[in-house]
Design an enzyme around this catalytic site. Structure first.
Site, PDB file in Angstrom:
ATOM      1  N   CYS A 304       4.877  -7.376  -8.561  1.00 12.72           N
ATOM      2  CA  CYS A 304       5.972  -6.714  -7.839  1.00 12.72           C
ATOM      3  C   CYS A 304       5.648  -5.274  -7.436  1.00 12.72           C
ATOM      4  O   CYS A 304       5.794  -4.893  -6.271  1.00 12.72           O
ATOM      5  CB  CYS A 304       7.249  -6.777  -8.661  1.00 12.72           C
ATOM      6  N   HIS A 352      11.114  -4.793 -12.695  1.00  9.13           N
ATOM      7  CA  HIS A 352      10.892  -5.477 -11.417  1.00  9.13           C
ATOM      8  C   HIS A 352      11.331  -4.577 -10.270  1.00  9.13           C
ATOM      9  O   HIS A 352      12.225  -3.737 -10.422  1.00  9.13           O
ATOM     10  CB  HIS A 352      11.662  -6.795 -11.373  1.00  9.13           C
ATOM     11  N   HIS A 364       9.798  -9.322  -1.975  1.00 11.47           N
ATOM     12  CA  HIS A 364       9.254  -9.014  -3.303  1.00 11.47           C
ATOM     13  C   HIS A 364       8.323 -10.120  -3.783  1.00 11.47           C
ATOM     14  O   HIS A 364       8.308 -11.229  -3.229  1.00 11.47           O
ATOM     15  CB  HIS A 364      10.382  -8.785  -4.315  1.00 11.47           C
TER      16      HIS A 364
END
Length: 392
Positions: A304, A352, A364
């Site tokens: 990420c 994240h 993402h």
């Protein structure tokens, strides 16, 4: 007189027939075994909801461990460079120290050959002439001065070399600790992912289908929230557009064309920021379909924070490597004020991050086994959003 009749064994009636106790026990055992057999699957195996929660938790923990791995890897890389630099410095200083030692050795040999001490009056008597004495004395004085300089240089080089060696030793110890942290984080990620795979492999085909249906329902809810956010943002943009138009009309009616330059100047910063955000988004879109790999920074795969770092790098903005640092690399704004290019961070441990592209959506790298994709920022519920940060 005591009765000699045997007592009748107790029992229960089945269909109007009294059964002996032994038969009753047998029937009871059969009933219990039947109940146990029927209950075993649900008692021993977790429910689908429990499996889903465990897998989600494991992926989240793996994501958190991945960021710790990234941080440890970055620290290890920097520390290794520092160690290499220090070791090179130590090697160079050691060579200078050896050169200084050799120079001192040559002076010692010269002193041995020339007598090593300042001439006394008797030395004058041994000289062939006053001029010989003067020349000899000057040579010894020069030799003594150069020797003193050599000694000072040697002491300085020795002190600096020892200092650098200590620094190198400390840096090596820090590097070792960083490598241990790196190894621990890597092991944690691997264990979490292995456990998640094991749980998913034990699901039946029916359970997998139900799990997919649950995920679809979550996705639909996330898309609904994203649509709501997009509607709110569109309404705000429309209101802002009308406000600017009214302000422009008032300026034109009141001061002619003088207000034109003011309006242009106020939009310049937004244009600059928009250009960078557009470049970052364009880069991220080009990565869609590439696999999530923990610790990866491209170009073939990403995690990420590796994706968001690479996207903004393409726009000329340098972001830190990990989410814990990226969250501080800009201005925090509310979710309702999010603009394309902003970074959206998730969970209390900031494990994240995604790149906001507008209309409640982001690009993402979600999790292991998935690919870079567009998804609602509400994919895991609104409460999972930690913050929104504008890098530039």
């Amino acid at each position: 007189m005591a009765s000699h009749r045997k007592s009748r064994p107790t029992g229960t009636r089945v269909a109007g027939i009294r059964t002996p106790a032994l038969a009753t026990a047998a029937l009871t055992s059969v009933a219990l075994l039947s109940q146990t057999a029927n209950a075993t699957p649900s008692d021993d195996r977790p429910t689908l909801e429990e499996v889903e929660k465990k897998v989600d938790d494991l992926y989240r923990q793996a994501g958190s461990a991945t960021e710790k791995y990234n941080a440890a890897k970055e620290k290890t890389t920097k520390q290794r460079k520092k160690v290499d630099t220090l070791l090179d410095d130590v090697a160079q200083r050691t060579q200078k120290l050896n050169d200084a030692r050799e120079e001192l050795g040559s002076f010692a040999s010269a002193q041995y050959r020339t007598g090593a001490s300042v001439p006394e009056t008797a030395t004058l008597l041994l000289a062939d002439s006053p001029q010989d004495y003067f020349d000899q004395n000057q040579l010894i004085n020069r030799l003594t001065g150069r020797q003193k300089t050599a000694v000072d240089d040697y002491v300085t080089q020795q002190s600096e070399t020892m200092k650098k060696r200590r620094e190198a030793t400390e840096s090596l110890e820090t590097l070792t600790d960083s490598q241990k942290d790196l190894k621990t984080a890597k092991s944690t990620v691997q264990k979490k992912l292995a456990t998640a795979r094991e749980l998913l492999s034990e699901l039946t085909a029916e359970e997998k289908a139900r799990l997919a249906a649950i995920e679809k329902k979550k996705q639909e809810e996330a898309e609904r929230k994203a649509a709501e956010l997009a509607k709110q943002q569109a309404a705000k943009e429309e209101a802002e557009r009308k406000r600017r138009e009214e302000a422009a009309q008032q300026q034109e009616s009141g001061s002619g064309s003088s207000g034109t330059s003011g309006g242009t100047g106020s939009s310049t910063p937004g244009t600059s920021t928009g250009t960078k955000a557009e470049k970052a988004i364009a880069f991220a879109r080009a990565q869609i379909g590439k696999p999530y790999v923990w610790g990866a920074t491209g170009p073939g795969s990403y995690d990420c924070s590796g994706l968001t770092q690479a996207a903004w790098k393409a726009a000329g903005v340098t972001l830190p490597r990990v989410t814990y640092d990226q969250v501080n690399a800009g201005t925090t704004v509310s979710v309702s004020q999010a603009q394309p290019g902003d970074l959206v961070f998730f969970y209390d441990d900031i494990s994240h991050v995604g790149l906001y592209i507008g209309d409640g959506m982001m690009i993402h790298a979600p999790k292991p086994g998935a690919y870079v994709r567009e998804e609602s920022i509400f994919y895991d519920g609104e409460s999972s959003i930690y913050s929104v940060v504008r890098p530039a």
